[in-house]
Design a protein around this motif. Sequence first.
Motif, PDB file in Angstrom:
ATOM      1  N   ILE A  30       0.827  -1.212   0.000  1.00 15.38           N
ATOM      2  CA  ILE A  30       0.000   0.000   0.000  1.00 15.38           C
ATOM      3  C   ILE A  30       0.857   1.257   0.000  1.00 15.38           C
ATOM      4  O   ILE A  30       0.575   2.220  -0.724  1.00 15.38           O
ATOM      5  N   LEU A  31       1.913   1.264   0.796  1.00 15.71           N
ATOM      6  CA  LEU A  31       2.750   2.454   0.934  1.00 15.71           C
ATOM      7  C   LEU A  31       3.819   2.479  -0.140  1.00 15.71           C
ATOM      8  O   LEU A  31       4.487   1.474  -0.400  1.00 15.71           O
ATOM      9  N   ASP A  32       3.970   3.628  -0.760  1.00 11.93           N
ATOM     10  CA  ASP A  32       4.980   3.803  -1.798  1.00 11.93           C
ATOM     11  C   ASP A  32       6.279   4.274  -1.145  1.00 11.93           C
ATOM     12  O   ASP A  32       6.681   5.429  -1.246  1.00 11.93           O
ATOM     13  N   LEU A  33       6.933   3.330  -0.441  1.00 14.67           N
ATOM     14  CA  LEU A  33       8.134   3.659   0.319  1.00 14.67           C
ATOM     15  C   LEU A  33       9.220   2.634   0.044  1.00 14.67           C
ATOM     16  O   LEU A  33       8.929   1.483  -0.318  1.00 14.67           O
ATOM     17  N   ALA A  34      10.445   3.056   0.232  1.00 17.08           N
ATOM     18  CA  ALA A  34      11.572   2.134   0.126  1.00 17.08           C
ATOM     19  C   ALA A  34      11.559   1.187   1.323  1.00 17.08           C
ATOM     20  O   ALA A  34      10.998   1.489   2.387  1.00 17.08           O
ATOM     21  N   GLU A  35      12.225   0.017   1.159  1.00 17.69           N
ATOM     22  CA  GLU A  35      12.209  -0.989   2.217  1.00 17.69           C
ATOM     23  C   GLU A  35      12.855  -0.459   3.501  1.00 17.69           C
ATOM     24  O   GLU A  35      12.399  -0.740   4.609  1.00 17.69           O
ATOM     25  N   ALA A  36      13.923   0.333   3.353  1.00 19.11           N
ATOM     26  CA  ALA A  36      14.593   0.890   4.533  1.00 19.11           C
ATOM     27  C   ALA A  36      13.660   1.816   5.305  1.00 19.11           C
ATOM     28  O   ALA A  36      13.634   1.816   6.546  1.00 19.11           O
ATOM     29  N   GLU A  37      12.861   2.622   4.578  1.00 23.59           N
ATOM     30  CA  GLU A  37      11.909   3.517   5.244  1.00 23.59           C
ATOM     31  C   GLU A  37      10.812   2.724   5.931  1.00 23.59           C
ATOM     32  O   GLU A  37      10.360   3.090   7.032  1.00 23.59           O
ATOM     33  N   LEU A  38      10.362   1.632   5.316  1.00 20.93           N
ATOM     34  CA  LEU A  38       9.338   0.790   5.947  1.00 20.93           C
ATOM     35  C   LEU A  38       9.836   0.211   7.264  1.00 20.93           C
ATOM     36  O   LEU A  38       9.102   0.205   8.265  1.00 20.93           O
ATOM     37  N   GLU A  39      11.065  -0.275   7.278  1.00 15.61           N
ATOM     38  CA  GLU A  39      11.611  -0.845   8.506  1.00 15.61           C
ATOM     39  C   GLU A  39      11.714   0.200   9.606  1.00 15.61           C
ATOM     40  O   GLU A  39      11.425  -0.064  10.778  1.00 15.61           O
ATOM     41  N   GLU A  40      12.136   1.408   9.240  1.00 15.06           N
ATOM     42  CA  GLU A  40      12.239   2.473  10.232  1.00 15.06           C
ATOM     43  C   GLU A  40      10.867   2.823  10.812  1.00 15.06           C
ATOM     44  O   GLU A  40      10.720   3.013  12.024  1.00 15.06           O
ATOM     45  N   LEU A  41       9.841   2.886   9.952  1.00 14.37           N
ATOM     46  CA  LEU A  41       8.491   3.187  10.430  1.00 14.37           C
ATOM     47  C   LEU A  41       7.942   2.061  11.293  1.00 14.37           C
ATOM     48  O   LEU A  41       7.197   2.314  12.250  1.00 14.37           O
ATOM     49  N   ARG A  42       8.281   0.824  10.958  1.00 15.75           N
ATOM     50  CA  ARG A  42       7.835  -0.300  11.800  1.00 15.75           C
ATOM     51  C   ARG A  42       8.391  -0.171  13.212  1.00 15.75           C
ATOM     52  O   ARG A  42       7.685  -0.421  14.189  1.00 15.75           O
ATOM     53  N   ARG A  43       9.659   0.221  13.315  1.00 16.57           N
ATOM     54  CA  ARG A  43      10.254   0.398  14.644  1.00 16.57           C
ATOM     55  C   ARG A  43       9.566   1.531  15.400  1.00 16.57           C
ATOM     56  O   ARG A  43       9.326   1.428  16.608  1.00 16.57           O
ATOM     57  N   GLN A  44       9.236   2.621  14.710  1.00 11.50           N
ATOM     58  CA  GLN A  44       8.587   3.760  15.376  1.00 11.50           C
ATOM     59  C   GLN A  44       7.181   3.403  15.847  1.00 11.50           C
ATOM     60  O   GLN A  44       6.733   3.881  16.888  1.00 11.50           O
ATOM     61  N   GLY A  45       6.480   2.565  15.072  1.00 12.24           N
ATOM     62  CA  GLY A  45       5.090   2.262  15.392  1.00 12.24           C
ATOM     63  C   GLY A  45       4.895   1.163  16.405  1.00 12.24           C
ATOM     64  O   GLY A  45       3.756   0.905  16.833  1.00 12.24           O
ATOM     65  N   GLU A  46       5.971   0.487  16.819  1.00 11.41           N
ATOM     66  CA  GLU A  46       5.832  -0.601  17.783  1.00 11.41           C
ATOM     67  C   GLU A  46       5.304  -0.072  19.111  1.00 11.41           C
ATOM     68  O   GLU A  46       5.767   0.934  19.629  1.00 11.41           O
ATOM     69  N   GLY A  47       4.341  -0.779  19.670  1.00 12.34           N
ATOM     70  CA  GLY A  47       3.785  -0.409  20.976  1.00 12.34           C
ATOM     71  C   GLY A  47       2.630   0.554  20.919  1.00 12.34           C
ATOM     72  O   GLY A  47       2.067   0.906  21.964  1.00 12.34           O
ATOM     73  N   PHE A  48       2.240   1.010  19.734  1.00  4.90           N
ATOM     74  CA  PHE A  48       1.124   1.959  19.610  1.00  4.90           C
ATOM     75  C   PHE A  48       0.009   1.314  18.791  1.00  4.90           C
ATOM     76  O   PHE A  48       0.268   0.671  17.775  1.00  4.90           O
TER      77      PHE A  48
END
Length: 561
Positions: A304-322
């Motif tokens: 769904i998201l038009d993002l690079a794989e590195a950006e996806l991984e960074e966002l996954r880390r930020q979204g953990e726990g929320f």
Amino acid sequence: MSYVVLARKYRPQTFSELTGQEHVSRTLQNAIDTGRVAHAFLFTGARGVGKTSSARILAKALNCEQGMTTEPCNACPICKEITDGTSTDVFEIDGASNTGVDDVRDLRDNIKYLPSHSRYKIFIIDEVHMLSTSAFNALLKTLEEPPAHVKFIFATTEPHKVPVTILSRCQRFDFKRILMPKLIERLRFIAGKEGISISDAALALIARKGDGSMRDSLSVFDQVLAFCGNCVSDEDVATMIGAVDRRLLADISAAVFAGNTQGVLAGVKRVDGVGYNMRQFCQEMIDHFRNLLVIRSVKSPGEILDLAEAELEELRRQGEGFSAQEIQRRLTLLLKAETEMAYATFPRLILEMALLKAATLVPVIPIQELLEKLKALETGAVHTPVLPWDATRAATPAAPVERPEPSRGEQPPRPVAAPPQEPPPRPQSRGGYADWERLVAFCVEKRPANGSVLEHGSPLKLEQGQMEIGFPVGYYLNMAQDADFIAEIRTLAQEFTGHETVVKIKAITPETGESPQSLAEKKKSDNERLMEDLRREVAGHPVINEAVRVFGGTVTEIRKA
């Protein structure tokens, strides 16, 4: 030799080099391979996605000296002429500057001559939607039945402006916006060819600035190279193109979720110090929270998201726990702030207020959990639930009705409201009130207008062959005293009773209570009595009282189901 910009230097010359438009390449190659090449094509899509490049590649594939091929050789004289734009049999026409009917007539006159040394005469008309209506009309017949040696290729960014008569005569190909990973892959290939040192994060910033357009991305890349040279840093790219540093977005969002108001305001200060436009930064924050929401809501966010794989991984880390709900509540606040900033004198203040509110949001209990507790209360399975905010709420619980203040001694029981006194019964007509109700219902069915007037009348006398009806002075009395009305009621009464009936209309004073109630008065009193019963039932219902206490509200309105 003059410098050639990257968009021209690395323009696709074969279908395999066409990035992000595999559905177009495959269809055209299959058409050539099977000999099913149409006489007219329409290429549509956003700017810089490969429409004109595809038209040139198709022209070379059809006219290549090696024969009609799925991939042009780009080595024969014809392919080189088309690449250089010097072919005498491939005409590239700008629709924006050749809009008139005379231009189309010249083109139409040129069509009848055979190609000089190629297989086909090919006309590529760019921005075809700019042609005038007269020009389109002049082209219709030729476009429908062109000579065998002619092919048309139209390109446009606005297909809705092309007449349907033209659209129906063409094979249409819709070019897509190029996805971020494919843009980055192509930029990485070009950077390797040019010997440029640049990170994937910087390429992602350039690709995002291009917004799905390969030409725009390469233009930005050219600008970056002019600024940085062959060694490009992430900070220089962000500064040059005016993009918001992703780390700044991550820091502020982390401060919001942690409730760190100091960090939130410090982040906004950094934004202002760098010189970012506050509304643009708010839009970047909205996009950042939207990405976090998608990641926390779906199993495969990369689709769904038009993002690079590195950006996806960074966002996954930020979204953990929320949870998705926590992110969505804060996203709503930012959306509202962005709208307000369009008309605000102090956009920084609006952004600060929105982020502070997002950082201090009180956690909410899921509605499903509350409903389950209320259901358990109703069935008597559990005692009164203890909620997180009960400790800070005032001791006096909210209630839908006023309660007496407790005395210094024992709490007195709540006084039971005295039932309302029933008004003295009003006299009934001698023929029976039920007969009157049936007669009025019959009249409403047969003559709705007359029946609605009768509902406001009181039956003073109902006897065989005689009927006396009372109306209060006013509108309904005037209606009832009309000769036509009395004649129609007489006819309806005779049809209902089977006897000829004399109808008399009389003025009454309902306030004295000397006349029976009208049906309208009876309905009103019955409804008031029912609502009073409902209010008493609601006031004493334990589940409703507990719901009011849980949600901290009051009962403002009661409706019949």
